[in-house]
Design a protein around this motif. Sequence first.
Motif, short mmCIF file in Angstrom:
data_model
loop_
_atom_site.label_atom_id
_atom_site.label_comp_id
_atom_site.label_asym_id
_atom_site.label_seq_id
_atom_site.Cartn_x
_atom_site.Cartn_y
_atom_site.Cartn_z
N ILE A 88 -8.58 1.44 3.96
CA ILE A 88 -7.51 1.99 4.78
C ILE A 88 -7.69 3.49 4.71
N ALA A 89 -8.17 4.08 5.77
CA ALA A 89 -8.51 5.50 5.77
C ALA A 89 -7.49 6.28 6.58
N LEU A 90 -6.97 7.35 5.99
CA LEU A 90 -6.02 8.22 6.64
C LEU A 90 -6.60 9.62 6.73
N GLN A 91 -6.45 10.24 7.88
CA GLN A 91 -6.74 11.66 8.04
C GLN A 91 -5.53 12.28 8.71
N ILE A 92 -4.89 13.20 8.01
CA ILE A 92 -3.67 13.83 8.51
C ILE A 92 -3.95 15.32 8.61
N PHE A 93 -3.97 15.82 9.85
CA PHE A 93 -4.34 17.22 10.10
C PHE A 93 -3.10 18.04 10.41
N GLY A 94 -3.02 19.23 9.80
CA GLY A 94 -1.89 20.11 10.03
C GLY A 94 -2.32 21.50 10.40
N SER A 95 -1.36 22.37 10.61
CA SER A 95 -1.64 23.75 11.02
C SER A 95 -2.17 24.59 9.88
N ASN A 96 -2.05 24.06 8.64
CA ASN A 96 -2.45 24.85 7.48
C ASN A 96 -3.34 24.07 6.51
N HIS A 124 -0.55 -2.57 8.20
CA HIS A 124 -0.65 -1.82 6.95
C HIS A 124 -0.73 -0.31 7.19
N PRO A 125 -1.70 0.19 7.98
CA PRO A 125 -1.67 1.64 8.25
C PRO A 125 -0.40 2.07 8.99
N LEU A 126 0.17 1.18 9.81
CA LEU A 126 1.43 1.52 10.48
C LEU A 126 2.57 1.67 9.48
N SER A 127 2.55 0.85 8.42
CA SER A 127 3.59 0.99 7.39
C SER A 127 3.45 2.33 6.68
N ILE A 128 2.21 2.74 6.43
CA ILE A 128 1.98 4.04 5.78
C ILE A 128 2.42 5.18 6.70
N TYR A 169 0.82 -1.21 0.00
CA TYR A 169 0.00 0.00 0.00
C TYR A 169 0.86 1.27 0.00
N ILE A 170 2.07 1.20 0.53
CA ILE A 170 2.93 2.38 0.52
C ILE A 170 3.41 2.72 -0.89
N GLN A 171 3.23 1.79 -1.84
CA GLN A 171 3.66 2.02 -3.22
C GLN A 171 2.66 2.83 -4.02
N ASN A 172 1.47 3.05 -3.49
CA ASN A 172 0.44 3.80 -4.20
C ASN A 172 0.95 5.20 -4.56
N PRO A 173 0.88 5.60 -5.84
CA PRO A 173 1.30 6.97 -6.20
C PRO A 173 0.63 8.05 -5.36
N MET A 174 -0.60 7.80 -4.90
CA MET A 174 -1.29 8.79 -4.07
C MET A 174 -0.67 8.88 -2.68
N ILE A 175 -0.20 7.76 -2.13
CA ILE A 175 0.49 7.80 -0.85
C ILE A 175 1.83 8.52 -1.01
N ARG A 176 2.51 8.23 -2.09
CA ARG A 176 3.78 8.92 -2.35
C ARG A 176 3.55 10.43 -2.50
N HIS A 177 2.45 10.79 -3.17
CA HIS A 177 2.16 12.21 -3.36
C HIS A 177 1.82 12.86 -2.02
N ALA A 178 1.10 12.13 -1.16
CA ALA A 178 0.79 12.66 0.17
C ALA A 178 2.08 12.94 0.93
N ARG A 179 3.06 12.04 0.83
CA ARG A 179 4.34 12.26 1.49
C ARG A 179 5.01 13.54 0.98
N THR A 180 4.97 13.73 -0.34
CA THR A 180 5.56 14.94 -0.92
C THR A 180 4.87 16.19 -0.41
#
Length: 371
Positions: A260-268, A191-195, A132-143
Amino acid sequence: MMGLGVGLIGSGYMGKCHALAWTSVATVFSGIERPLLIALADATDELAQKQARAFGFGRGTGDWRDLLADPAIDVISIAAPNQFHADMAVAALEAGKHVWCEKPMATSLEDATRMRDAAIRTGRTAILGYNYIQNPMIRHARTLIREGRIGDVNHIRLEMDEDFMADPASPFYWKSERDSGYGALDDFAVHPLSILSVLHGRITSLVADMAKPYQERPTRDGGRRLVENHDIAQALFTTEMGVSGVLMVNRSAWGRKGRIALQIFGSNGSILFDQERMNELQIYSTDDPLDLQGYRTILAAPPHPPYRQFIPAPGHGLGFNELKVIECHELLQAISGSRDTHVINFERGLEIERVVHAAAKSADSRKWVKL
C-alpha cells in the motif's frame, strides 16, 4: 470485573486475526478487562468446534444465528465472506450486539446503507476492519500533515498491489465471483481509501476504469469458468479540499506481496509510505538546508503511539496482527463511550462504499462522477 463476551463468525485467515487480537488486547493495553471468548460459528458444527478449540473459544456452532441469542455475547466479530456481511451485521445489531465487521462493508450500496442505518437505530458500536489506519506510522503521517510539516497538501497518490491472483493457472474461487463485489475496487481500493479518509478527507468527484487481465480461470474439477469481476482498477479523483489524486489497485501484480503505497505532496515537502516497509515513514522538507535536503527515513519507535505498548525499543517493528490488536483496543474504547477513537465506523465506512460504487459507475459510463 469480567470483560465483554465475544462471538466470532468465520475462522479463516481474518477470523484467526480477530481471535489473536481478542486474545492479546488485554495483555498489550493496561486497564482492559480480558474479553471472554464465548462462541465461534463457521460453516459446519465440526469445523466450528475444531476451530473453537484451536482459538480458545468456549464452544463452536454451525449456525451463526446461535450467537445472536446468547446473552453472554456482547460483541460479534464478522470475518465471513463479503456477501454475508450485511445480513450478519444487521442481525447482530438488532440483537443488541456490538459489531466488528471485516471490510469491505457490503457488496451493494443498499446493503451498506442498511448496515449504517441499523447501527444508528440500535445505538450499538459498529466498526469496520480497516487495520492499516492503526499503524503508528500512518498516525504519525497524520500528525505531520496536521502540523503543516509539508505545507498545504496539493496532490495525493494511492496504490495497493498484491500478486495472489497474478497466476492465470490459479483456480477460480469466490473472490472472482460477482457476488463478492467488483473485485479489486472493493477488495483492495477500500484500504487506501480508508487511509485517505483519516489523513485528508472525502473524495468529491472521480473518473475510473477497471480491467480484467484473465477472462477465465480453471476450476478444481478440470473445467473453466469466466471471471466475473475485475482484478485491476484505477481512478483520478478530486477531494473536498480541491486536491487532485490518483488511485491504482491491482490483485494480479507479480512481485507485490502487501503493497500500500502513499505519496502525499505539499507546498513545503512530501511524505512517502509503503506497507511492505510498514515500520518506516519518509518525509522531505524544504525547511532543511539545501546541502541536507532529501528524504529522511523515520523508524517506528516508542514516541509513535501506540508502538510503546508492544515494544520499548525503536526499530524493532510491528506487524499486521499487531495492527489488529490496536484496532481491537480502539473498538473496546469506543464501546466504553470514548469519543477519541481511531476507527472507521459504519457511517464513515458508508462514505468509502460510496466512492467504490461511484468508481464502478464511472468505469461503466466512461464519465466523471460526482459524489
